[in-house]
Design an enzyme around this catalytic site. Structure first.
Site, PDB file in Angstrom:
ATOM      1  N   GLU A   1      26.789 -11.281  56.613  1.00  0.00           N
ATOM      2  CA  GLU A   1      27.128 -12.682  56.838  1.00  0.00           C
ATOM      3  C   GLU A   1      28.105 -13.110  55.744  1.00  0.00           C
ATOM      4  O   GLU A   1      27.736 -13.109  54.572  1.00  0.00           O
ATOM      5  CB  GLU A   1      25.877 -13.552  56.721  1.00  0.00           C
ATOM      6  CG  GLU A   1      24.828 -13.295  57.772  1.00  0.00           C
ATOM      7  CD  GLU A   1      23.614 -14.197  57.558  1.00  0.00           C
ATOM      8  OE1 GLU A   1      23.317 -14.996  58.449  1.00  0.00           O
ATOM      9  OE2 GLU A   1      22.970 -14.109  56.500  1.00  0.00           O
TER      10      GLU A   1
ATOM     11  N   ASP B   1      22.312  -9.711  54.514  1.00  0.00           N
ATOM     12  CA  ASP B   1      21.999 -11.120  54.616  1.00  0.00           C
ATOM     13  C   ASP B   1      22.779 -11.888  53.543  1.00  0.00           C
ATOM     14  O   ASP B   1      22.863 -11.446  52.395  1.00  0.00           O
ATOM     15  CB  ASP B   1      20.491 -11.284  54.391  1.00  0.00           C
ATOM     16  CG  ASP B   1      20.025 -12.691  54.650  1.00  0.00           C
ATOM     17  OD1 ASP B   1      20.096 -13.114  55.814  1.00  0.00           O
ATOM     18  OD2 ASP B   1      19.602 -13.366  53.694  1.00  0.00           O
TER      19      ASP B   1
END
Ligand code: CA
Length: 648
Positions: A365, A334
């Site tokens: 990400e 994340d």
């Protein structure tokens, strides 16, 4: 650009890292004859170990001052076998004493407020030692699920006691409404043909009260105990060993059923600044702005200072722990853009070294929620730095996502399939996974590209298409024009080099009724609607056919740096129509001809010389199972695709 003025501290000095970096195992190390408690707390003046009979509501029955040791760890050795013993620490820094659970805990009581000593071997399900991931597939097709929303809908046929739990991932033979016809849950996924199940956060998070109502819902991007499973997914959050065993059982079941398992990890921030890490070594684990306030690149008010040596080590060891103890096959980071390139590469290398090159997937990400205050020389794993990452570290490709369905920053943004136009050059970049691309998403090889149309974040693909294509905004409908656009989007994504990824339910037009980020919406909004999966089964079948076709096309599956060579040409046929020619040596068809018409007019296309078999069109992605050859001239209906394979 993404860095703010950083508050320099003693913790940033090389002397500090050199003097206090600790490689010893930390936590409660449980053996048959003794348990060693070891905590790294270099700024503490005193640390007290406190022992409890349970994980929540009793007073400590013993308090033991810990002994300071070299490298500024604090230790205590307790003789005897202590699995199941609950504990925490009282840590005194600058005269202030705070209670904290063990940041290195591997088990805990309800809501993770107290840690638990655990003999991990006693948590293994039957035959755990024989548990193995299935062989690596021809292609990685990653399917993102949330443990609770996956089996919350009773139409799934889940056992009532396993509804929304890890255990639901162990249940096979489920059918829609128990009728015995349409497979649901695991059996449904086997039919769909995805290869990896990505679990949204399953570490212990803080936004759901484990002692409260079962109807609570949260995505779980708020870590409390990094190395312990979430209690609300277990059948008993009060006994620390249960959640561990049940997560292992779920992984074992997924493996048995042919899936690899990816864990979503959130090392960029903690639930609150007031975390166990922060209580143990105040300000060591968090970045601070020049004015002393906590850095907020995560949007959660407390970015982890991953570049500091013990924070980096904490993250690396946590990843290795989940890989080793829980047999996780990959990790999705994340807001990877808040971590640094060096750390991501270290994680990649360490996993390769232990498990074989590329055996575990690593991706994340490549962005953050805002600028962060890291040490100035830090190279963050952001889009601009993707080529500095190891080729085995992947990134979510927002470039293909936005090209296909529209810019996410604007609700009315349109892409190829919903009236935004289609140009050959952008399509070419999508097909080659944005290798050496001129824009900000540019990678060294398609091994780095995670090609996708939807994830848990933002709108579902269906809702996005409804917003841009249906004036009535009927999210629960089955509008033919939107179904068509959805098919076309999936077909384009299925041709993009890189790893494929999808949000669960994208294949049945999953809707959250237009809610953009449903992280704290009700479980009813979030739940997988298994009746809709059946009603929209033609779309499900379409995804199934695309995935089966994809696995047969080496040109698409190639992850090497020079894989773009397979894409021979991409040309504009008309304003909204393109044709791509693909070299496919080693496949059943020597070449592929991909035709896309995103426009409102039909297009007549002259097919290149040779005999071409129809592999897929907008009505069926299973044409490759039929015996249909293309005419010299083919008609492309509005918003459609036609994939042809050359008979060699
Ligand atoms: Ca929790």
């Amino acid at each position: 650009m993404k860095q703010l003025h950083h508050k320099l501290s003693l913790f940033d000095s090389p002397d500090f890292a050199e003097k206090f970096h600790c490689d010893l195992p930390l936590g409660a190390l449980c053996g048959q004859e003794k348990t060693i408690f070891r905590l790294w707390a270099p700024t503490a003046q005193q640390v007290t170990l406190r022992l409890y009979e349970n994980g929540n509501d009793c007073d400590s029955f013993e308090e033991i001052p810990m002994t300071p040791c070299p490298r500024d760890t604090w230790e205590h050795c307790l003789s005897g076998y202590h699995s199941g013993l609950y504990y925490d620490y009282a840590v005194t820094v600058e005269g202030i004493t705070q209670s904290t659970a063990d940041p290195y805990a591997r088990a805990c009581g309800v809501n993770g407020q107290r840690s638990m000593v655990i003999d991990l071997s006693a948590t293994d399900p039957k035959d755990w030692n024989e548990d193995k991931a299935p062989a690596r597939p021809a292609e990685d097709i990653i399917y993102e699920i949330h443990v609770k929303d996956f089996s919350w809908d009773t139409a799934s046929g889940v056992l009532p006691k396993w509804r929304g739990k890890f255990k639901a991932l162990c249940q096979t033979g489920t059918t829609l409404n128990h009728i015995g016809i349409h497979p649901t849950l695991i059996d449904y996924l086997k039919r769909l043909g995805v290869t990896h199940i990505q679990l949204m956060p399953v570490y212990d998070y803080g936004s759901v009260d484990e002692s409260g109502e079962d109807t609570q819902f949260n995505w779980g991007y708020d870590p409390v105990n990094y190395n312990v499973p979430e209690g609300s997914y277990s059948t008993d959050p009060y006994h620390g060993e249960v959640r561990i065993r049940e997560l292992k059982e779920a992984i074992q079941s997924l493996h048995k059923n042919g899936f690899r398992v990816i864990m979503d990890v959130v090392y960029n921030h903690t639930h609150r600044l007031d975390s166990w890490l922060h209580r143990t070594v105040p300000w060591y684990y968090h970045r601070r702005n020049g004015d002393g306030t906590p850095s907020n690149g995560s949007g959660c008010g407390n970015d982890i200072a991953a570049e500091r040596s013990m924070a980096a080590q904490y993250i690396l060891e946590s990843v290795l722990y989940w890989a080793e103890e829980y047999h996780m096959d990959g990790f999705r980071f994340d807001l990877m853009g808040l971590l640094d390139v060096e750390l991501m590469n270290r994680i990649r290398s360490a996993l390769d070294e232990r498990y074989g090159v590329g055996e575990k997937l690593v991706f994340g990400e490549p962005w953050s929620a805002g600028p962060t205050a890291c040490i100035p020389e830090t190279r963050l794993a952001l889009k601009g730095n993707l080529t500095a990452l190891h080729p085995g570290v992947g990134a979510f490709c927002d470039a293909t996502r936005d090209a296909v369905k529209g810019d996410l920053m604007h609700i009315d943004g349109r892409g190829f399939v919903n009236g935004g136009g289609m140009d050959a050059e952008t399509l070419r970049h999508c097909l080659i996974g944005w290798v050496d691309a001129p824009g900000d998403f540019s990678v060294a090889a398609p091994s780095q590209t995670i090609s996708y149309l939807s994830s848990h974040d933002d709108w579902t693909l269906w809702d996005r298409l409804v917003y841009t294509m249906d004036e009535k905004q009927d999210f629960e409908g089955y509008q033919p024009n939107i179904l068509r656009a959805n098919r076309m989007a999936a077909a384009i994504n299925a041709c993009c080099q890189g790893h494929l990824f999808q949000l669960s339910g994208e294949e049945f037009g999953r809707t959250k009724l237009g809610i953009r980020d449903s992280y704290c919406s009700s479980v009813t909004i979030n739940r997988m609607d298994w009746n809709r999966a059946w009603k929209n089964r033609a779309l499900v079948d379409y995804y199934q056919g695309l995935y089966a076709l994809r696995k047969q096309i080496p040109a698409f599956c190639d992850k090497d740096a020079d894989a773009a060579r397979h894409i021979l040409s991409v040309e504009q046929l008309a304003e909204d129509a393109c044709m791509a020619l693909i070299e496919n040596e080693g496949g059943s068809w020597s070449r592929l001809c991909l035709l896309f018409n995103a426009g409102a007019q039909e297009q007549s296309v002259r097919i290149p010389d040779g005999t071409w078999k129809v592999l897929a069109d907008i009505d069926s992605s299973f044409r490759w199972q039929e015996e249909q050859t293309a005419q010299e001239e083919m008609i492309l209906s509005p918003v459609s695709v036609l994939f042809l394979g050359k008979m060699s």
